[in-house]
Design a protein around this motif. Structure first.
Motif: not given
Length: 1199
Positions: A778-794
């Motif tokens: 986001h800082i670098s200039g992208m439109a990046f959603n901070p929340e994933p569609v699903l939580p991180a998965y192991s």
């Protein structure tokens, strides 16, 4: 002399019956050379000969060419290369020249060398040139020639008056070709033909053209057609004097104007993902209007196959001359590792050497010739000291006192210390005068007065300078190694590095130059075999049976060993395998003779253990290990491992693992000052002024590095987004950073997920890392959603496919109801992940259609800002963004590129490592998809025959049972993609080709340039944008050093020359357009400049324009904020080809190290492709790679 671009036309009348075509016939055609003749007596049908040799495919191709040109050309046909080789076809004004020279590329298997050439259809005859020339089994010598004369013509409507500038006399005293010109061949300007083939935007009101009308000619720059009378509008070359007769029409390089079929797109037909390139169906013209409105690409069908190309003669082409030297930049002096070599004033002679019995190694041959020179130099050789190449050729500085002589030589084996009689081996040597090596032509070439380098003369000089080092050191290719040239360094697993030097004589602008560079390579340690195996397995295995016999067998196969159990007798053997049984199990077995040793004439059998104990008093300790199988498979000999020691001086040519590569790089990495000193010491140690061979031949080598004029090109200004604090920047010493800057075109990532395959990374750590990475994007200039569609998965690494597909489908269940796709997958990998990375990329890019970003555990834990910023750069281009662009590109100030829509291609082929005998080679082509920015590149990949260098899928034509004739290929698809992305068709093509050696220049240019022409013509009639074809070379041995290492203004922090340093004088080619460019700042070791060689230039680049363009592009590389060492499109093609190896079926790594891009080609197509580096047409089928998904190949997935 005018050299036609390429007299090869596309297939014509593809769907028409050929039944009414009469075969063209030839009279007696004979090729002559010193040792080879191919004769066809009587009235032989040339087409019949071709069909016998190559099958009907060549017949059809030949007939199509004959229809289009009235020219029949039959070239070298051998076991590897069934194609037409166009021989020495040149036109000078009105005179048709048939120079006729062919070389057998594989020095065996030359089967047909026939040229029938004329501007009109008809029967051409030739006369016999020489009688009684014996055809030898080993085929033509390297210098053998084929000379063909056209004696007369019959039929074909010959008329008119002979034209030309007088009589041309080919070699061999043959009269010049006689020909006339038919009235219908008068060259006139004609309307352009309607020619279907591509999307609607490639057709803009083209007029019609009747079949059979000669094509409009273009100037090399793609310029105006020639007017009636043979003169070009706007100047240029003319066919003859003003007002004189017009020149005969000559064929240009694929001006595809005579193909009557329509190449169209059918929007109703669904596409099938079966390949990597687009194909377009070609029905009648009735549906063109409707079909041109759609851009749907038809994918490759199962019946697709690469067309058999027409390969032209190397001698019918001349690479572009240097358009002057560059002047841009700050002038400076650098030193190069080239040493001036004075051209000898000697009368060099070449002799053929025949040693009987044949089939001996080069080492034995050299020993024979050394003995011969020792015995007969004074008495029979006129005191000459000859130089010998180890095979068939001997060279002397002046004539020997005979033209042919036979010698009998006896080699006596070394004393084995047993007191037994030493073995004597007799040899019969015949030395016969073959030719004189013409140094006059070499002098003319160095002065720029002759176009083609006289390779024979250069080869003589190279052999002379190699004679002494060959006897002193271990030769490997053009390099020499010895443990005396530097300290040995262990590489692990039974290998060590040897130090050495590379040596090659080269023609340059300053004259002859000896290129010397330092080198290191891996050798097998001269260890007892027991110790070698212990190191290889990396454990104490002496007390246990071997559990990895296959790995040991692979490592030891072909290795030479000597026995140690017989005192001073150190007999040598070569290993070809291991016994399937342990040594102790090789016992008496009357029905299995291979288990025991026959020890006397009566056939008494004893076990191996018993035999060694009773015969030598040697007790075998490790009876649980297998024996080595030595000798040959017909009569194998079994030796216990513990009585064998590896012979010193054997280079290891198989694949190194990651640890060994790292260790070797540490050894070879030298600061520039140290490398320069080592090179100078090597030259001093070699003492060329005392070399008896150099003295004999009058070669003098300077001991000073060449001082070369250079220029430092300015860095380009880079554009960033207006919302950042810094809207542009000027790199300093080849680098910059992203602080206070935003990407010029930030991509969008709305929907993403993260999968963690590392057990050491906790879920909370993975969550925190993803949050930080999203923030950096986001800082670098992208439109990046901070929340994933699903939580991180192991997930577990061994469940990679199931985890990926399950999580992908779960995410898509969430996004698809909203009409959205998944934009990105973030993956956390263990630091040592084996084949996991490759499997993941293969599944994502060819199955799921998902771009991914992998991060190693160690970086996840550190979470440094610099690392996150670099990852953000990669993610941005993977989702379709741009990181930066050249300010000059946006303001349209890049010469040549900015004035018209220009597409820049990069192409590379990666080959399997030595030892991978069946894995296919991988070709990759990328192309810019934006103009004027030229920053975004789409990429395509394909598999092709093992070690095939020519890219087979650039353009393809095949017959589909449903769709009829279909065309496609990587060039065509990328051209269409460019048109879709920019709204314009390219009006210029710049093609950077990586990975081509000098010996392949002609082949690659002729084949690939022709494919580019055909791809363009398949889109639109007369669509032939001018092409500039540039080879990029990194595997050379030229190094540049600062003139003063202490001058801080002349070097970067690593001590290397400054980025932007360009050299186009003195050490470059005498006449052709090439230059060395060091575009990057060094990090460690000595920087290697990239060598750019222009093989074709219809865009008429000046030296400054091409050098500046290439240097500026090196600052647009997407993966870092540094300029890179080679131009980005070539770099991207290399990355894409590297990536594509992962798309094959995975294979377990031998060493257990990180699986790299090599060695993963198991199971590719029918028993493996035959080794073929010469030309198209592989012997075995190659299984195509799984197709990249459309959304993947449009972005820079390989970054």
């Amino acid at each position: 002399m005018y050299i036609p671009k390429n007299p090869l036309y596309p297939s014509s009348r593809v769907n028409e019956s050929r039944s009414g075509v009469s075969p063209l016939e030839a009279g007696r055609v004979q090729s002559c050379g010193p040792r080879h003749v191919v004769r066809h007596v009587g009235r032989v049908s040339v087409l019949g000969v071709l069909v016998l040799q190559c099958g009907f495919a060549v017949l059809f191709t030949l007939m199509e060419v004959a229809e289009a040109l009235g020219v029949v050309d039959v070239g070298v046909l051998d076991d590897h290369f069934a194609a037409l080789n166009y021989l020495d076809y040149a036109l000078e004004r009105e005179e048709l020249k048939l120079l006729g020279a062919v070389r057998a590329q594989n020095h065996r298997n030359l089967k047909v060398a026939v040229v029938l050439s004329g501007r009109l259809k008809g029967v051409l005859h030739s006369r016999e040139l020489e009688e009684g020339i014996k055809e030898e089994e080993d085929g033509p010598r390297k210098d053998s020639k084929v000379v063909v004369a056209v004696e007369g013509m019959a039929g074909g409507g010959v008329g008119g008056q002979q034209q030309g500038r007088g009589q041309y006399q080919p070699r061999g005293g043959v009269p010049p070709p006689q020909y006339g010109m038919a009235p219908q061949q008068q060259y006139v300007a004609v309307p352009q033909q309607q020619y279907g083939g591509g999307p609607a935007e490639y057709h803009q009101g083209r007029g019609g053209q009747p079949r059979g009308t000669p094509p409009p000619h273009q100037q090399p720059g793609g310029g105006t057609p020639v007017e009636s009378g043979g003169r070009r509008r706007g100047g240029g070359r003319s066919g003859g004097p003003p007002g004189g007769p017009s020149r005969l029409p000559y064929p240009e390089l694929h001006q595809a104007t005579q193909t009557p079929y329509q190449a169209t797109v059918n929007p109703a037909e669904p596409s099938s993902e079966a390949g990597t390139s687009s194909e377009v169906t070609e029905p009648s013209a009735s549906g063109l209007a409707k079909q041109f409105q759609d851009f749907t690409l038809q994918s490759e069908g199962s019946s697709s196959q690469a067309i058999q190309p027409l390969v032209a003669s190397s001698k019918s082409m001349k690479f572009p001359s240097r358009p002057g030297k560059g002047s841009t930049g700050i002038r400076c002096i650098v030193k190069a590792n080239h040493f001036f070599a004075e051209l000898p004033d000697k009368d060099l002679h070449q002799y053929d050497v025949s040693i009987t019995p044949e089939g001996t190694s080069r080492g034995v041959n050299r020993a024979v010739m050394e003995q011969l020179v020792r015995l007969y130099r004074e008495s029979h050789l006129g005191r000459r000291l000859p130089a010998y190449d180890g095979r068939k050729s001997l060279y002397t500085a002046g004539p020997l006192p005979f033209t042919s002589k036979e010698f009998n030589i006896v080699l006596v084996d070394e004393d084995d210390g047993t007191g037994a009689a030493r073995r004597e081996r007799p040899f019969r040597v015949v030395i016969k005068l073959a030719a004189r090596a013409d140094l006059h032509n070499l002098g003319l070439f160095l002065q720029g007065r002759q176009a083609e380098a006289p390779q024979e003369a250069l080869q003589v000089l190279d052999i002379v300078l190699r004679e002494l080092p060959t006897s002193r050191y271990c030769p490997v290719g053009r390099s020499f190694y010895s443990p005396d040239l530097g300290r040995r360094q262990s590489l692990g697993e039974g290998l060590e590095s040897w130090r050495g030097f590379y040596q090659s004589i080269r023609p340059t602008q300053m004259g002859l130059s000896l290129n010397i560079d330092m080198s290191s390579t891996a050798f097998i340690e001269p260890l007892p075999v027991i110790d070698f195996v212990t190191q290889l397995l990396n454990r104490d295995a002496l007390s246990r049976p071997l559990s990895d016999a296959d790995r040991i067998k692979k490592a030891l196969r072909g290795v030479k060993v000597e026995v140690t159990h017989r005192g001073n007798m150190r007999r040598k053997y070569r290993i070809f395998g291991l016994t399937s049984q342990a040594t102790r199990e090789l016992t008496y077995a009357l029905n299995a003779a291979f288990d025991v040793f026959p020890v006397d004439e009566r056939g008494t059998m004893k076990s191996v253990v018993q035999y060694f104990q009773e015969t030598y008093g040697f007790v075998i300790q490790h009876t649980q290990w297998p024996c080595l199988q030595v000798g040959n498979q017909q009569r194998p000999n079994y030796l216990p491992m513990e009585v064998c020691k590896i012979v010193e001086g054997q280079r290891y040519s198989k694949r190194l693992n990651e640890r060994q590569i790292t260790a070797l790089l540490k050894v070879t990495c030298q600061r520039p000052r140290d490398r320069e000193l080592d090179i100078l010491q090597t030259v001093h140690h070699n003492a060329y002024h005392e070399d008896p061979y150099a003295k004999e031949f009058g070669i003098k080598i300077s001991e000073k590095l060449a001082s070369v004029e250079a220029r430092i090109l300015p860095a380009p200004r880079l554009k960033y987004h207006e919302t950042g604090r810094e809207k542009d920047c000027l790199p300093q010493v080849g680098q910059w950073n992203m602080m206070n800057k935003k990407m010029v075109n930030g991509g969008t990532v709305n929907n993403w997920i993260c999968i963690n395959f590392s057990r050491s990374v906790q879920e909370s750590v993975a969550r925190g890392f993803c949050r930080e990475l999203a923030q950096m994007c986001h800082i670098s200039g992208m439109a990046f959603n901070p929340e994933p569609v699903l939580p991180a998965y192991s997930a577990r690494p061994d469940h990679v496919e199931r985890a990926l597909k399950t999580r992908y489908h779960d995410a898509m269940t969430r996004t698809q109801p909203q009409g959205k796709e998944l934009d990105l997958l973030i993956v956390i990998l263990p630091d040592n992940n084996g084949s996991l990375y490759g499997d993941l990329k293969r599944i994502c890019e060819t199955d799921l259609g998902l771009v991914s970003q992998c991060c190693l555990s160690k970086h996840v834990f550190k979470m440094s800002k610099q690392y996150l910023a670099n990852v953000a750069l990669k993610i941005n281009v993977k989702v379709g963004g741009r990181n930066t662009v050249l300010v000059d590109a946006l303001s349209r100030r890049i010469p040549v590129v900015s004035d018209e829509p220009t597409i820049i291609f990069g192409a590379d082929v990666t080959h399997p490592h030595p030892g991978e005998d069946s894995s296919p080679s991988i070709a990759a082509v990328v192309a810019s998809q934006d103009w004027p920015e030229v920053t975004k590149y789409a990429g395509l990949v394909c598999a092709q025959a093992h070690r095939q260098e020519l890219i087979q899928d650039l353009y393809k034509v095949w017959q589909d049972p449903v769709r009829g004739t279909v065309t496609g290929g990587m060039i065509k698809e990328l051209l269409i993609s460019f048109r879709r992305a920019t709204g314009q068709k390219p009006k210029r093509i710049i093609f950077y080709r990586d990975g081509v050696s000098e010996g392949q220049f002609y082949q690659v240019l002729l084949y690939e340039l022709d494919a580019i022409r055909k791809a363009c013509a398949s889109l639109e009639s007369n669509y032939q944008p001018p092409v500039t074809f540039v080879v990029v070379q990194k595997r050379h041995h030229t190094r540049l050093f600062a003139n003063n290492h202490g001058d801080r203004h002349a070097v970067d922090r690593s001590g290397n020359i400054l980025p932007g340093t360009v050299v186009d004088s003195k050490i470059c080619h005498p006449t052709e357009f090439d230059f060395y460019l060091c575009s990057h700042a060094g990090i460690q070791g000595t920087s290697r400049p990239a060598h750019y060689h222009v093989l074709w230039d219809e865009n008429h680049f000046s030296a400054d324009n091409l050098q500046s363009l290439t240097n500026n592009l090196c600052y647009t590389y997407a993966r870092c904020t540094r300029s890179v060492s080679i131009v980005p499109p070539a770099y991207y093609a290399h990355l894409a080809a590297f990536r594509a190896r992962f798309y094959m079926e995975p294979e377990t790594s031998d060493s257990g190290s990180l699986t790299s891009a090599v060695g993963r080609g198991a199971g590719m197509g029918g028993g493996g492709a035959a080794r073929n580096t010469r030309g198209p047409g592989a012997g075995a089928a190659v299984r195509p790679l799984p197709a990249l998904k459309d959304n993947v190949k449009k972005v820079m997935f390989y970054c």
